[in-house]
Design a protein around this motif. Structure first.
Motif, PDB file in Angstrom:
ATOM      1  N   ALA A  40      -5.633  -4.402  10.117  1.00 56.58           N
ATOM      2  CA  ALA A  40      -5.765  -4.427   9.038  1.00 56.58           C
ATOM      3  C   ALA A  40      -4.860  -5.483   8.105  1.00 56.58           C
ATOM      4  O   ALA A  40      -5.214  -6.240   7.236  1.00 56.58           O
ATOM      5  CB  ALA A  40      -5.353  -3.078   8.002  1.00 56.58           C
ATOM      6  N   ARG A  41      -3.557  -5.679   8.714  1.00 58.16           N
ATOM      7  CA  ARG A  41      -2.582  -6.506   8.279  1.00 58.16           C
ATOM      8  C   ARG A  41      -3.156  -7.895   8.662  1.00 58.16           C
ATOM      9  O   ARG A  41      -3.189  -8.929   7.663  1.00 58.16           O
ATOM     10  CB  ARG A  41      -1.244  -6.182   8.800  1.00 58.16           C
ATOM     11  N   ASN A  42      -3.705  -8.096   9.800  1.00 62.35           N
ATOM     12  CA  ASN A  42      -4.228  -9.432  10.055  1.00 62.35           C
ATOM     13  C   ASN A  42      -5.494  -9.891   9.279  1.00 62.35           C
ATOM     14  O   ASN A  42      -5.744 -11.198   9.068  1.00 62.35           O
ATOM     15  CB  ASN A  42      -4.532  -9.610  11.809  1.00 62.35           C
ATOM     16  N   LYS A  43      -6.119  -8.996   9.131  1.00 63.79           N
ATOM     17  CA  LYS A  43      -7.408  -9.202   8.066  1.00 63.79           C
ATOM     18  C   LYS A  43      -7.022  -9.727   6.779  1.00 63.79           C
ATOM     19  O   LYS A  43      -7.641 -10.664   6.237  1.00 63.79           O
ATOM     20  CB  LYS A  43      -8.257  -8.003   7.970  1.00 63.79           C
ATOM     21  N   ALA A  44      -5.842  -8.899   6.211  1.00 59.65           N
ATOM     22  CA  ALA A  44      -5.471  -9.312   5.005  1.00 59.65           C
ATOM     23  C   ALA A  44      -4.908 -10.950   5.064  1.00 59.65           C
ATOM     24  O   ALA A  44      -5.008 -11.626   3.924  1.00 59.65           O
ATOM     25  CB  ALA A  44      -4.143  -8.431   4.526  1.00 59.65           C
ATOM     26  N   LEU A  45      -4.023 -11.178   6.243  1.00 62.05           N
ATOM     27  CA  LEU A  45      -3.513 -12.552   6.076  1.00 62.05           C
ATOM     28  C   LEU A  45      -4.662 -13.415   6.443  1.00 62.05           C
ATOM     29  O   LEU A  45      -4.720 -14.758   5.947  1.00 62.05           O
ATOM     30  CB  LEU A  45      -2.833 -12.586   7.555  1.00 62.05           C
ATOM     31  N   VAL A  46      -5.944 -13.103   7.286  1.00 60.28           N
ATOM     32  CA  VAL A  46      -6.989 -13.989   7.081  1.00 60.28           C
ATOM     33  C   VAL A  46      -7.540 -14.370   5.602  1.00 60.28           C
ATOM     34  O   VAL A  46      -7.928 -15.439   5.425  1.00 60.28           O
ATOM     35  CB  VAL A  46      -8.219 -13.570   7.868  1.00 60.28           C
TER      36      VAL A  46
ATOM     37  N   SER B 278      -3.027  -7.647  -3.408  1.00 63.90           N
ATOM     38  CA  SER B 278      -1.805  -7.057  -2.571  1.00 63.90           C
ATOM     39  C   SER B 278      -1.455  -7.773  -1.291  1.00 63.90           C
ATOM     40  O   SER B 278      -2.211  -8.473  -0.618  1.00 63.90           O
ATOM     41  CB  SER B 278      -1.940  -5.478  -2.246  1.00 63.90           C
ATOM     42  N   ARG B 279      -0.084  -7.421  -0.978  1.00 65.61           N
ATOM     43  CA  ARG B 279       0.228  -8.088   0.135  1.00 65.61           C
ATOM     44  C   ARG B 279      -0.025  -7.706   1.624  1.00 65.61           C
ATOM     45  O   ARG B 279      -0.695  -6.646   1.591  1.00 65.61           O
ATOM     46  CB  ARG B 279       2.098  -7.953   0.265  1.00 65.61           C
ATOM     47  N   ALA B 280       0.024  -8.506   2.509  1.00 66.52           N
ATOM     48  CA  ALA B 280      -0.916  -7.805   3.648  1.00 66.52           C
ATOM     49  C   ALA B 280      -0.376  -6.762   4.455  1.00 66.52           C
ATOM     50  O   ALA B 280      -1.006  -5.819   4.875  1.00 66.52           O
ATOM     51  CB  ALA B 280      -0.591  -9.061   4.767  1.00 66.52           C
ATOM     52  N   GLY B 281       1.311  -6.466   4.132  1.00 67.96           N
ATOM     53  CA  GLY B 281       1.574  -5.092   4.528  1.00 67.96           C
ATOM     54  C   GLY B 281       1.223  -3.931   3.900  1.00 67.96           C
ATOM     55  O   GLY B 281       0.812  -2.878   4.472  1.00 67.96           O
ATOM     56  N   TYR B 282       0.638  -4.018   2.515  1.00 69.93           N
ATOM     57  CA  TYR B 282       0.004  -2.731   1.820  1.00 69.93           C
ATOM     58  C   TYR B 282      -1.531  -2.495   2.536  1.00 69.93           C
ATOM     59  O   TYR B 282      -1.727  -1.320   2.580  1.00 69.93           O
ATOM     60  CB  TYR B 282      -0.087  -3.283   0.283  1.00 69.93           C
ATOM     61  N   HIS B 283      -2.217  -3.661   2.920  1.00 71.03           N
ATOM     62  CA  HIS B 283      -3.327  -3.350   3.589  1.00 71.03           C
ATOM     63  C   HIS B 283      -3.196  -2.691   4.672  1.00 71.03           C
ATOM     64  O   HIS B 283      -4.038  -1.555   4.860  1.00 71.03           O
ATOM     65  CB  HIS B 283      -4.173  -4.567   3.654  1.00 71.03           C
ATOM     66  N   GLY B 284      -2.258  -3.031   5.487  1.00 69.22           N
ATOM     67  CA  GLY B 284      -2.000  -2.482   6.697  1.00 69.22           C
ATOM     68  C   GLY B 284      -1.606  -1.019   6.731  1.00 69.22           C
ATOM     69  O   GLY B 284      -1.927   0.055   7.250  1.00 69.22           O
TER      70      GLY B 284
END
Length: 448
Positions: free
Chosen positions: A11-17, A28-34
């Motif tokens: 999930a975090r990688n998807k948010a970074l993409v 939201s930041r990637a950590g919140y998605h993860g």
């Protein structure tokens, strides 16, 4: 843990993409998605596991009832429960089967339990994967992952607070309910004003314990006596140590002495009990004998002195922190007006730190009232109504432990007396809190 951790990583990688693509700005930041996907995966799975674990014994028992009745015939519900417990112990290896019927039922229990374990593991993993997939598919650049995570944390914190409150209410309700049952058997006037405590069953009918004697005055006097002796040691020593460390000691001295004082709080109470029983109590006895006084080998003085040493850190450490927290500007203003250092401490620092000091003393008093091991080993178990510190006495907590040791019947006055004693401790602690608040409100100095 592997599945939950993997869900967080994906999930975090998807948010970074999403962030690198630059098409839409992430809410939201990637950590919140993860963390959101991690919660979607783990929380439902943990709830499922808890519910399954609670329901599993009842399901296994209901599955075995037909087999138990087939082996032993129609039996009462109580005997079915006894047989089921015996079968579970045989299956776990605690007991050996006494007959073929028991061995066969134990094998059936093992088979049902094994099937339940496999099904639980498979469904647990399925719930994990389903939750992770559900959360992963919801991810979008505009998805408010942070809001959802913080909402969950608020609910979790509220639930944690509710657990603490409900636990307190449950404890108080239990004490009140069981105490009312006790007072149905023993008059409250006898409990509060009686001067003889002997809840044990006697060997002869002419002894006081044959019908039970539940006058708690000796226990209250012993508790207050030992707590008072402990506070005579802890409060002066602790406060003076705190004032020295906060106002007079150098940084090097403070860095060395304060941890040494706080080590006293980390010593197990049973060690203090051994020290009191083997060193202090014989010293007190020999000293009293040398002075021509009748001194018991176990005394309130020995227990009180050692308990006072034990609770010195509760007074000194907390008082030191409170005194150090008083604004330096107050000290400088007092010294600038011509006051000496001792006058500044007495007239300015101490009144400003009074609420915290009162709290530390209250904590120490509560610790002294609730201590058990030192009293058992140094003061004894005899419920003597005396204010002589050289005599052996006992306390409320010691009697609660003594009453509840071993198998007990919770419909007898002897066992229910422990709850009445616990209720009295609760009331005393509540009164101490009210008194401390009154003292703080009356004597506290307020500064702008």
């Amino acid at each position: 843990m592997l599945i939950a951790g993997s869900s967080y990583w994906f999930a975090r990688n998807k948010a970074l993409v999403f962030a690198r693509s630059g098409r839409e700005k992430n809410h939201s930041r990637a950590g919140y998605h993860g963390f959101y996907v991690l919660l979607c995966s783990s929380v439902p799975a943990v709830i499922f596991l808890a519910l399954w674990s609670m329901a599993e014994p009842f399901v296994i028992k209901s599955s075995l009832i037909d087999s138990i009745t087939a082996q032993y015939g129609e039996i009462a519900a109580d005997e079915i429960s006894i047989r089921y417990t015996e079968i579970a112990n045989i299956a776990s290896g605690v007991l050996k089967p006494v007959d073929e019927a028991g061995a066969a039922l134990a094998d059936e229990y093992k088979a049902i339990h094994s099937t339940s374990t496999i099904a639980k593991a498979m469904l647990f993993i399925a719930v994990l994967l389903a939750g992770a997939l559900f959360g992963y598919l919801k991810l979008r650049p505009t998805f408010k992952a942070r809001d959802n995570v913080e909402k969950f944390l608020r609910v979790f914190l509220f639930f944690s607070s509710g657990v603490a409150i409900c636990t307190t209410i449950g404890i108080v309700a239990t004490l009140i309910f069981e105490s009312l049952r006790f007072f149905e058997l023993v008059p409250i006037t006898e409990f509060l004003f009686g001067t003889k405590w002997s809840p044990q069953i006697a060997m002869r009918a002419d002894q006081a314990g044959s019908s039970g004697a539940f006058g708690a005055i000796p226990l209250f006097v012993g508790t207050l006596q030992i707590a008072f002796l402990a506070m005579l040691v802890a409060v002066p020593v602790g406060l003076l140590a705190a004032i020295y460390l906060a106002e007079y000691a150098s940084a090097t001295t403070r860095r060395i002495v304060k941890p040494l004082l706080e080590i006293l709080a980390g010593i197990p109470t049973v060690v203090y009990g051994f020290f009191a029983a083997l060193t202090v109590a014989p010293f007190v006895r020999d000293l009293g004998t040398a002075a021509g006084l009748s001194t018991s080998s176990e005394s309130a003085l020995a227990a009180g002195v050692v308990m006072g040493v034990m609770i010195i850190p509760f007074v000194s450490s907390l008082s030191d922190d409170v005194i150090s927290a008083v604004p330096q500007s107050l000290r400088e203003a007092s010294l600038g007006l011509g006051a000496t250092k001792s006058e500044t401490i007495k007239k300015v620092v101490f009144p400003a730190a009074l609420p915290g000091i009162a709290g530390s003393i209250l904590l120490a008093v509560s610790r002294a009232i609730g201590e058990t091991m030192i009293v058992v080993m140094a003061a004894g178990l005899a419920a003597n109504l005396t204010v002589n510190p050289l005599a052996n006495v006992t306390t409320v907590t010691v009697q609660i432990v003594t009453i509840l040791v071993g198998d007990q019947e919770f419909d007898s006055a002897k066992t229910l007396a422990a709850f009445a004693l616990g209720l009295m401790l609760f009331v005393v602690t509540l009164m101490l809190n009210i008194l401390a608040l009154h003292i703080v409100k009356k004597y506290r100095e307020k500064y702008d």
